[in-house]
Scaffold this active site. Structure first.
Site, mmCIF file in Angstrom:
data_model
loop_
_atom_site.group_PDB
_atom_site.id
_atom_site.type_symbol
_atom_site.label_atom_id
_atom_site.label_comp_id
_atom_site.label_asym_id
_atom_site.label_seq_id
_atom_site.Cartn_x
_atom_site.Cartn_y
_atom_site.Cartn_z
ATOM 1 N N LYS A 13 0.833 -1.213 0.000
ATOM 2 C CA LYS A 13 0.000 0.000 0.000
ATOM 3 C C LYS A 13 0.867 1.262 0.000
ATOM 4 C CE LYS A 13 -1.919 -1.098 3.955
ATOM 5 N NZ LYS A 13 -1.225 -2.363 4.290
ATOM 6 N N ARG A 87 -9.807 0.859 8.404
ATOM 7 C CA ARG A 87 -9.411 -0.486 8.828
ATOM 8 C C ARG A 87 -10.505 -1.181 9.611
ATOM 9 N NH1 ARG A 87 -3.488 0.676 8.751
ATOM 10 N NH2 ARG A 87 -2.465 -1.286 9.181
ATOM 11 N N ARG A 126 12.277 -4.831 5.409
ATOM 12 C CA ARG A 126 12.050 -3.420 5.036
ATOM 13 C C ARG A 126 12.873 -2.465 5.909
ATOM 14 N NH1 ARG A 126 5.943 -1.478 5.392
ATOM 15 N NH2 ARG A 126 6.127 -2.385 7.464
ATOM 16 N N ARG A 160 11.260 -0.193 11.388
ATOM 17 C CA ARG A 160 10.133 0.054 12.271
ATOM 18 C C ARG A 160 10.121 -0.935 13.437
ATOM 19 N NH1 ARG A 160 5.019 0.646 8.253
ATOM 20 N NH2 ARG A 160 4.080 -0.564 9.949
ATOM 21 N N ARG A 171 -0.451 -8.213 13.478
ATOM 22 C CA ARG A 171 -1.047 -7.216 12.568
ATOM 23 C C ARG A 171 -1.880 -7.911 11.495
ATOM 24 N NH1 ARG A 171 4.449 -4.449 11.114
ATOM 25 N NH2 ARG A 171 3.297 -3.551 9.371
HETATM 26 P P1 AP5 Z 1 4.882 -1.519 1.832
HETATM 27 O O1 AP5 Z 1 4.517 -0.754 0.621
HETATM 28 O O2 AP5 Z 1 5.617 -0.788 2.916
HETATM 29 O O3 AP5 Z 1 3.599 -2.277 2.411
HETATM 30 P P2 AP5 Z 1 2.349 -1.726 3.185
HETATM 31 O O4 AP5 Z 1 1.163 -2.442 2.653
HETATM 32 O O5 AP5 Z 1 2.319 -0.229 3.184
HETATM 33 O O6 AP5 Z 1 2.711 -2.307 4.619
HETATM 34 P P3 AP5 Z 1 2.690 -1.663 6.052
HETATM 35 O O7 AP5 Z 1 3.431 -2.637 6.913
HETATM 36 O O8 AP5 Z 1 3.181 -0.255 6.067
HETATM 37 O O9 AP5 Z 1 1.170 -1.724 6.340
HETATM 38 P P4 AP5 Z 1 0.494 -1.736 7.671
HETATM 39 O O10 AP5 Z 1 -0.900 -1.615 7.232
HETATM 40 O O11 AP5 Z 1 0.797 -2.889 8.560
HETATM 41 O O12 AP5 Z 1 1.188 -0.521 8.437
HETATM 42 P P5 AP5 Z 1 0.693 0.955 8.777
HETATM 43 O O13 AP5 Z 1 1.882 1.810 8.781
HETATM 44 O O14 AP5 Z 1 -0.480 1.316 7.940
HETATM 45 O O15 AP5 Z 1 5.753 -2.778 1.374
HETATM 46 C C1 AP5 Z 1 6.371 -3.644 2.321
HETATM 47 C C2 AP5 Z 1 7.755 -4.050 1.809
HETATM 48 O O16 AP5 Z 1 7.609 -4.856 0.653
HETATM 49 C C3 AP5 Z 1 8.647 -2.876 1.396
HETATM 50 O O17 AP5 Z 1 9.970 -3.149 1.784
HETATM 51 C C4 AP5 Z 1 8.524 -2.814 -0.132
HETATM 52 O O18 AP5 Z 1 9.726 -2.334 -0.730
HETATM 53 C C5 AP5 Z 1 8.247 -4.264 -0.485
HETATM 54 N N1 AP5 Z 1 7.319 -4.387 -1.599
HETATM 55 C C6 AP5 Z 1 6.191 -3.634 -1.834
HETATM 56 N N2 AP5 Z 1 5.566 -4.071 -2.959
HETATM 57 C C7 AP5 Z 1 6.290 -5.144 -3.397
HETATM 58 C C8 AP5 Z 1 6.154 -6.039 -4.512
HETATM 59 N N3 AP5 Z 1 5.136 -5.912 -5.383
HETATM 60 N N4 AP5 Z 1 7.085 -7.009 -4.668
HETATM 61 C C9 AP5 Z 1 8.139 -7.142 -3.780
HETATM 62 N N5 AP5 Z 1 8.320 -6.308 -2.714
HETATM 63 C C10 AP5 Z 1 7.415 -5.330 -2.539
HETATM 64 O O19 AP5 Z 1 0.131 0.742 10.276
HETATM 65 C C11 AP5 Z 1 1.026 0.479 11.350
HETATM 66 C C12 AP5 Z 1 0.230 0.426 12.660
HETATM 67 O O20 AP5 Z 1 -0.401 1.714 12.903
HETATM 68 C C13 AP5 Z 1 -0.918 -0.590 12.704
HETATM 69 O O21 AP5 Z 1 -0.476 -1.880 13.071
HETATM 70 C C14 AP5 Z 1 -1.834 0.058 13.770
HETATM 71 O O22 AP5 Z 1 -1.352 -0.161 15.071
HETATM 72 C C15 AP5 Z 1 -1.706 1.547 13.461
HETATM 73 N N6 AP5 Z 1 -2.707 2.038 12.479
HETATM 74 C C16 AP5 Z 1 -2.446 2.557 11.232
HETATM 75 N N7 AP5 Z 1 -3.586 2.915 10.616
HETATM 76 C C17 AP5 Z 1 -4.595 2.610 11.486
HETATM 77 C C18 AP5 Z 1 -6.009 2.720 11.402
HETATM 78 N N8 AP5 Z 1 -6.614 3.209 10.305
HETATM 79 N N9 AP5 Z 1 -6.743 2.293 12.460
HETATM 80 C C19 AP5 Z 1 -6.154 1.806 13.579
HETATM 81 N N10 AP5 Z 1 -4.803 1.668 13.718
HETATM 82 C C20 AP5 Z 1 -4.036 2.056 12.673
#
Ligand code: AP5
Length: 216
Positions: A13, A87, A126, A160, A171
């Site tokens: 994402k 979410r 990552r 992270r 998660r």
């Molecule tokens: P990346 O693009 O970073 O993946 P992502 O889907 O953004 O993963 P996140 O881990 O950031 O998502 P998340 O939803 O767990 O975290 P968030 O920060 O939102 O890609 C991952 C890796 O793979 C990278 O190294 C990239 O280079 C590689 N990659 C990407 N595409 C690829 C491909 N096609 N092929 C190969 N490699 C690839 O949330 C973190 C925390 O915040 C949550 O756990 C929660 O506690 C809180 N939080 C955030 N939003 C909310 C909400 N709305 N409600 C409640 N709590 C929330």
């Protein structure tokens, strides 16, 4: 145009949202990034969310919806990419309200369909530049010169705290229990578009572009 990128942790994402922002001028609204900024600031909200994030659980609907509401107006002109929000069902309904209050609507919910087993590798490999925030991966997207950021030349990188295997599995469980069940809410409105998130970053980008280009 306003779109949601939906998928479990590591689905890509953030990678695709950053690209869409750079290439199409849309605004990336990532609740994960907003929460990480809040925790780094040491504000009362930041202290409150730190333990929740480190445990891999979801922060309250009220806090994340307030954060999105504050930033939504900045994305008025060019369109918004919701990355990691909504979410929960409550967040999905809150987003509808935030948009309708501004005379806006959702155009697409793009689901990145992935194989969860492969995601642990993606997430635990990552890292990002400590100075400019550019994202990398040990295997899938290394820096061009080892230890040097391609964009700003910095030699400092960060990982992270929630990117360890145990927290990633928590998660993912949160995603399955609370986030995946909101898909039917959008399916019933004909908004869901599926792309294969297991393809390369460029191929996923091409699939998303095809969806967006078909509606412009
Ligand atoms: P990346 O693009 O970073 O993946 P992502 O889907 O953004 O993963 P996140 O881990 O950031 O998502 P998340 O939803 O767990 O975290 P968030 O920060 O939102 O890609 C991952 C890796 O793979 C990278 O190294 C990239 O280079 C590689 N990659 C990407 N595409 C690829 C491909 N096609 N092929 C190969 N490699 C690839 O949330 C973190 C925390 O915040 C949550 O756990 C929660 O506690 C809180 N939080 C955030 N939003 C909310 C909400 N709305 N409600 C409640 N709590 C929330």
């Amino acid at each position: 145009m306003n779109i949601i990128l939906l998928g479990p942790p590591g689905a890509g994402k953030g990678t695709q949202a950053a690209r869409l922002q750079a290439q199409r001028g849309m605004i990336q609204l990532s609740t994960g990034d907003m929460l990480r900024e809040a925790r780094a600031s040491g504000s009362p909200i930041g202290d409150k969310v730190k333990a929740i994030m480190d445990a891999g659980e979801l922060v309250s609907d009220e806090i994340v919806t307030a954060l999105i509401g504050e930033r939504l107006d900045s994305a008025q002109a060019k369109g918004a990419i919701f990355d990691g929000y909504p979410r929960t069902q409550a967040q999905a309904e809150a987003l509808d309200l935030l948009l309708s209050e501004r005379g806006r609507k959702l155009d697409h919910v793009i689901e990145l369909v992935v194989d969860e087993d492969a995601l642990v590798d993606r997430i635990t490999g990552r890292f990002s530049c400590a100075k400019c925030g550019t994202g990398y991966h040990d295997r899938f997207k290394p820096t061009n010169v080892a230890g040097v950021c391609d964009v700003c030349g910095s030699t400092e990188f960060v990982r992270r705290p929630d990117d360890n295997e145990q927290t990633v599995r928590r998660r993912m469980a949160e995603y399955r229990a609370k986030t995946a069940p909101i898909l039917p809410y959008y399916e019933s409105r004909g908004l869901v578009r599926r792309v294969d998130g297991m393809e390369s970053v460029d191929e996923v980008a091409a699939q998303i572009d095809a969806v967006l280009d078909a509606t412009e």
